[in-house]
Design a protein around this motif. Sequence first.
Motif, PDB file in Angstrom:
ATOM      1  N   MET A  27      51.217  40.240  25.992  1.00 47.27           N
ATOM      2  CA  MET A  27      50.440  41.005  25.022  1.00 47.27           C
ATOM      3  C   MET A  27      51.038  42.392  24.862  1.00 47.27           C
ATOM      4  SD  MET A  27      46.315  41.787  25.071  1.00 47.27           S
ATOM      5  CE  MET A  27      46.319  42.274  26.774  1.00 47.27           C
ATOM      6  N   SER A  28      50.939  42.928  23.645  1.00 49.53           N
ATOM      7  CA  SER A  28      51.348  44.309  23.394  1.00 49.53           C
ATOM      8  C   SER A  28      50.374  44.936  22.403  1.00 49.53           C
ATOM      9  CB  SER A  28      52.786  44.362  22.857  1.00 49.53           C
ATOM     10  OG  SER A  28      52.922  43.574  21.702  1.00 49.53           O
ATOM     11  N   SER A  77      41.088  43.990  24.521  1.00 52.26           N
ATOM     12  CA  SER A  77      39.920  43.169  24.862  1.00 52.26           C
ATOM     13  C   SER A  77      39.626  42.145  23.783  1.00 52.26           C
ATOM     14  CB  SER A  77      38.695  44.057  25.102  1.00 52.26           C
ATOM     15  OG  SER A  77      38.849  44.794  26.297  1.00 52.26           O
ATOM     16  N   ALA A  78      39.785  42.518  22.523  1.00 51.34           N
ATOM     17  CA  ALA A  78      39.555  41.568  21.426  1.00 51.34           C
ATOM     18  C   ALA A  78      40.575  40.431  21.479  1.00 51.34           C
ATOM     19  CB  ALA A  78      39.621  42.290  20.082  1.00 51.34           C
ATOM     20  N   THR A  94      52.037  37.727  34.399  1.00 51.83           N
ATOM     21  CA  THR A  94      52.757  38.625  35.296  1.00 51.83           C
ATOM     22  C   THR A  94      52.611  40.025  34.715  1.00 51.83           C
ATOM     23  OG1 THR A  94      54.338  36.861  35.745  1.00 51.83           O
ATOM     24  CG2 THR A  94      54.988  39.082  36.381  1.00 51.83           C
ATOM     25  N   VAL A  95      52.303  41.006  35.569  1.00 49.38           N
ATOM     26  CA  VAL A  95      52.097  42.372  35.105  1.00 49.38           C
ATOM     27  C   VAL A  95      52.689  43.333  36.134  1.00 49.38           C
ATOM     28  CG1 VAL A  95      49.776  42.455  36.127  1.00 49.38           C
ATOM     29  CG2 VAL A  95      50.361  44.043  34.286  1.00 49.38           C
ATOM     30  N   ALA A 134      43.294  46.598  34.344  1.00 42.17           N
ATOM     31  CA  ALA A 134      41.854  46.745  34.121  1.00 42.17           C
ATOM     32  C   ALA A 134      41.341  45.690  33.143  1.00 42.17           C
ATOM     33  CB  ALA A 134      41.533  48.151  33.617  1.00 42.17           C
ATOM     34  N   VAL A 135      42.088  45.448  32.074  1.00 40.43           N
ATOM     35  CA  VAL A 135      41.674  44.434  31.091  1.00 40.43           C
ATOM     36  C   VAL A 135      41.722  43.046  31.710  1.00 40.43           C
ATOM     37  CG1 VAL A 135      42.277  43.334  28.887  1.00 40.43           C
ATOM     38  CG2 VAL A 135      42.331  45.809  29.083  1.00 40.43           C
ATOM     39  N   TYR A 136      42.771  42.746  32.435  1.00 39.15           N
ATOM     40  CA  TYR A 136      42.893  41.413  33.037  1.00 39.15           C
ATOM     41  C   TYR A 136      41.781  41.155  34.050  1.00 39.15           C
ATOM     42  CZ  TYR A 136      47.527  41.765  30.919  1.00 39.15           C
ATOM     43  OH  TYR A 136      48.569  41.931  30.043  1.00 39.15           O
ATOM     44  N   LEU A 137      41.483  42.141  34.882  1.00 36.15           N
ATOM     45  CA  LEU A 137      40.392  41.995  35.852  1.00 36.15           C
ATOM     46  C   LEU A 137      39.060  41.802  35.129  1.00 36.15           C
ATOM     47  CD1 LEU A 137      41.524  44.678  38.450  1.00 36.15           C
ATOM     48  CD2 LEU A 137      41.548  42.180  38.770  1.00 36.15           C
TER      49      LEU A 137
END
Length: 165
Positions: free
Chosen positions: A85-86, A98-99, A120-121, A130-133
């Motif tokens: 994602m970017s 988030s959307a 992978t981050v 934060a978004v992934y969690l």
Amino acid sequence: MSEIVIRHAELRDLDALRQINAQPEVYHNTLQIPHPSLEMWEERMKHPPSGRKSLVACIDDVVMGHLVLSVEPNPRRSHVATFGMSVCMKHRNLGVASALMAAMTDLCDNWLRIERIELTVFVDNAPALAVYLKFGFEVEGTGKNYALRNGQYVDAYFMARIKPE
């Protein structure tokens, strides 16, 4: 502010996608290299591999972010997808990531029979973490010296989300 609209990426989005991914702050946190060509983006859009879905987030029809979902082709891992994602630097902190994540997890959970989503981050990418969690991803391990970035090797987390029951 207008509503964030998620839709499939189209050929008309090519230049916007190239411009987003050409931003140093964006490629800094991805495996992209600087100066992506329009031809590379054309190839990606015109000839995507089987199982690839490409979403964009738009506000007032302006592309603000991009998410590419890839379903694993191996039959034994066809229940797994990965993504990248970017988000455009000028449009961060507006809910774009988030959307995109909400649309992607809905697609996986309700339409594609995906049970596990992997990513992978880089360990120092706090906004992405934060978004992934927030969307239920958990760290499963760390890759030491995972990738070269600005002349130095950087560690990365391997994260995954199992479809909620």
